[in-house]
Design an enzyme around this catalytic site. Structure first.
Site, PDB file in Angstrom:
ATOM      1  N   TYR A 180       0.783  -1.252   0.103  1.00  0.00           N
ATOM      2  CA  TYR A 180       0.100  -0.165  -0.055  1.00  0.00           C
ATOM      3  C   TYR A 180       0.957   1.187  -0.116  1.00  0.00           C
ATOM      4  CZ  TYR A 180      -3.724   2.969   1.201  1.00  0.00           C
ATOM      5  OH  TYR A 180      -4.695   4.079   1.397  1.00  0.00           O
TER       6      TYR A 180
HETATM    7  N1  LIG Z   1     -10.548   4.794   4.569  1.00  0.00           N
HETATM    8  C1  LIG Z   1      -9.363   5.080   4.981  1.00  0.00           C
HETATM    9  O1  LIG Z   1      -8.757   5.056   6.078  1.00  0.00           O
HETATM   10  C2  LIG Z   1      -8.319   5.826   4.173  1.00  0.00           C
HETATM   11  C3  LIG Z   1      -7.377   6.496   4.434  1.00  0.00           C
HETATM   12  C4  LIG Z   1      -6.191   6.997   3.725  1.00  0.00           C
HETATM   13  C5  LIG Z   1      -6.480   7.122   2.203  1.00  0.00           C
HETATM   14  N2  LIG Z   1      -7.688   6.428   1.829  1.00  0.00           N
HETATM   15  C6  LIG Z   1      -7.773   6.581   0.292  1.00  0.00           C
HETATM   16  O2  LIG Z   1      -9.141   7.125  -0.048  1.00  0.00           O
HETATM   17  C7  LIG Z   1      -9.633   6.449  -1.400  1.00  0.00           C
HETATM   18  C8  LIG Z   1     -11.150   6.154  -0.909  1.00  0.00           C
HETATM   19  O3  LIG Z   1     -11.206   5.012   0.127  1.00  0.00           O
HETATM   20  P1  LIG Z   1     -12.566   4.635   0.843  1.00  0.00           P
HETATM   21  O4  LIG Z   1     -12.145   4.633   2.244  1.00  0.00           O
HETATM   22  O5  LIG Z   1     -13.778   5.460   0.195  1.00  0.00           O
HETATM   23  O6  LIG Z   1     -12.663   3.067   0.296  1.00  0.00           O
HETATM   24  P2  LIG Z   1     -13.694   2.349  -0.052  1.00  0.00           P
HETATM   25  O7  LIG Z   1     -15.119   2.678   0.681  1.00  0.00           O
HETATM   26  O8  LIG Z   1     -13.162   0.981   0.036  1.00  0.00           O
HETATM   27  O9  LIG Z   1     -13.980   2.567  -1.578  1.00  0.00           O
HETATM   28  C9  LIG Z   1     -13.137   2.304  -2.466  1.00  0.00           C
HETATM   29  C10 LIG Z   1     -13.454   2.654  -3.875  1.00  0.00           C
HETATM   30  O10 LIG Z   1     -12.462   2.208  -4.833  1.00  0.00           O
HETATM   31  C11 LIG Z   1     -13.173   1.880  -5.861  1.00  0.00           C
HETATM   32  N3  LIG Z   1     -12.185   0.866  -6.613  1.00  0.00           N
HETATM   33  C12 LIG Z   1     -11.398  -0.090  -5.939  1.00  0.00           C
HETATM   34  N4  LIG Z   1     -10.791  -0.809  -6.792  1.00  0.00           N
HETATM   35  C13 LIG Z   1     -11.262  -0.215  -8.206  1.00  0.00           C
HETATM   36  C14 LIG Z   1     -10.710  -0.274  -9.361  1.00  0.00           C
HETATM   37  N5  LIG Z   1     -10.010  -1.526 -10.038  1.00  0.00           N
HETATM   38  N6  LIG Z   1     -11.360   0.156 -10.529  1.00  0.00           N
HETATM   39  C15 LIG Z   1     -12.229   1.306  -9.975  1.00  0.00           C
HETATM   40  N7  LIG Z   1     -12.647   1.484  -8.778  1.00  0.00           N
HETATM   41  C16 LIG Z   1     -12.268   1.027  -7.859  1.00  0.00           C
HETATM   42  C17 LIG Z   1     -14.437   1.153  -5.443  1.00  0.00           C
HETATM   43  O11 LIG Z   1     -15.434   1.001  -6.290  1.00  0.00           O
HETATM   44  P3  LIG Z   1     -16.185  -0.310  -6.333  1.00  0.00           P
HETATM   45  O12 LIG Z   1     -17.469   0.010  -5.942  1.00  0.00           O
HETATM   46  O13 LIG Z   1     -16.179  -0.663  -7.904  1.00  0.00           O
HETATM   47  O14 LIG Z   1     -15.772  -1.375  -5.382  1.00  0.00           O
HETATM   48  C18 LIG Z   1     -14.991   2.127  -4.425  1.00  0.00           C
HETATM   49  O15 LIG Z   1     -15.591   2.910  -4.951  1.00  0.00           O
HETATM   50  C19 LIG Z   1      -8.689   5.276  -1.574  1.00  0.00           C
HETATM   51  O16 LIG Z   1      -7.732   5.742  -2.478  1.00  0.00           O
HETATM   52  C20 LIG Z   1      -7.850   5.026  -0.380  1.00  0.00           C
HETATM   53  O17 LIG Z   1      -6.680   4.494  -0.500  1.00  0.00           O
HETATM   54  C21 LIG Z   1      -8.459   5.782   2.547  1.00  0.00           C
END
Ligand SMILES: NC(=O)c1ccc[n+]([C@@H]2O[C@H](COP(=O)([O-])OP(=O)(O)OC[C@H]3O[C@@H](n4cnc5c(N)ncnc54)[C@H](OP(=O)(O)O)[C@@H]3O)[C@@H](O)[C@H]2O)c1
Length: 237
Positions: free
Chosen positions: A152
């Protein structure tokens, strides 16, 4: 604050915990929002929540270069892309003895290569318009290391280095690059992660979405290159 009313926003990962809430905030402020996800049902759910019609709910897997080009072309038909927000990403958190080559590669493909392809696809249009805003969410693991985050952190450090370099290339344009460094946000992101964390102490997904909504409204006279938003402490003792 600059209004986003009438702006065309491509929100990749609009079905996610952060993305779905953000879609609602952006659409509620009068932006023309296009959301993407891989699953039709999840897209419809996020679209309904945000009041975004089916014509602006786009199926997209960001590991598919051709599909990215087609999606960007389709959105550009509505008059160009003012803002690209990449809220898509996966989190595979495992120590080296459990992390497979496939998992490492998949993480790079989605979090880094997918981001590269998205930026590559939107930049020509933004250059032609002479302006634009690109927001990514590297998270704090794009800035500081953590045990178990080899894949990651590699993808997110790579994303930061890539976007900082692109920013240098765009210095003489009004295309702005923002990297948002989020700490733990309570979202489905954590559902498959085997780590002792306290989700009730994480940043609430709605608040993370509000931070991005705020970033979209910065006046063009300046640029927020980075923002850091972290919970106080969500590591279990
Ligand atoms: N949550 C945290 O603690 C956190 C902290 C720091 C950074 N982030 C970053 O913030 C961003 C959003 O995170 P989140 O918490 O909202 O995560 P999440 O709820 O798991 O959502 C992930 C999103 O990514 C999409 N996705 C995954 N693989 C994909 C692919 N191959 N092609 C297109 N779309 C894809 C998913 O779409 P589907 O509906 O198709 O699965 C979903 O819309 C990510 O980049 C994550 O690394 C999150």
């Amino acid at each position: 604050m600059e209004t986003i009313k009438g702006k065309n926003i491509l929100l990749v990962g609009g079905t996610g915990g952060i993305g779905s809430r953000l879609a609602k905030l952006l659409a509620g402020s009068g932006a023309t929002v296009f959301i993407t996800g891989r699953n039709r049902e999840k897209l419809a759910e996020a679209g309904t929540l945000a009041g975004i019609g089916t014509e602006r709910q786009l199926i997209l897997d960001i590991t598919d270069a051709k599909a990215i080009t087609e999606t960007v072309t389709r959105v550009q038909e509505y008059g160009g892309i003012d803002i690209l927000i990449n809220a898509a990403g996966i989190g595979i958190i495992k120590p080296m003895d459990k992390l497979s080559m496939e998992e490492f590669s998949q993480t790079i493909q989605v979090n880094l290569m997918g981001s590269f392809l998205l930026v590559k696809a939107v930049l020509p249009g933004m250059k032609e318009a002479g302006k634009g805003l690109v927001i990514h969410i590297p998270g704090v693991l794009g800035k500081v290391p953590m045990a178990g985050a080899a894949a990651y952190a590699a993808s997110k450090y790579g994303l930061v280095g890539m976007m900082q370099s692109i920013r240098e290339e765009l210095k003489r344009t009004e295309i702005r690059i923002t990297n948002l460094f989020l700490g733990g946000v309570d979202s489905p992101f954590w559902d498959g992660i085997d780590l002792r964390v306290q989700r009730d102490k994480m940043v609430v997904a709605e608040e993370a979405a509000k931070a991005i909504w705020f970033l979209c409204q910065q006046p063009p006279s300046g640029v927020v290159s980075e923002m850091v938003l972290q919970p106080f402490n969500h590591q279990a003792i």
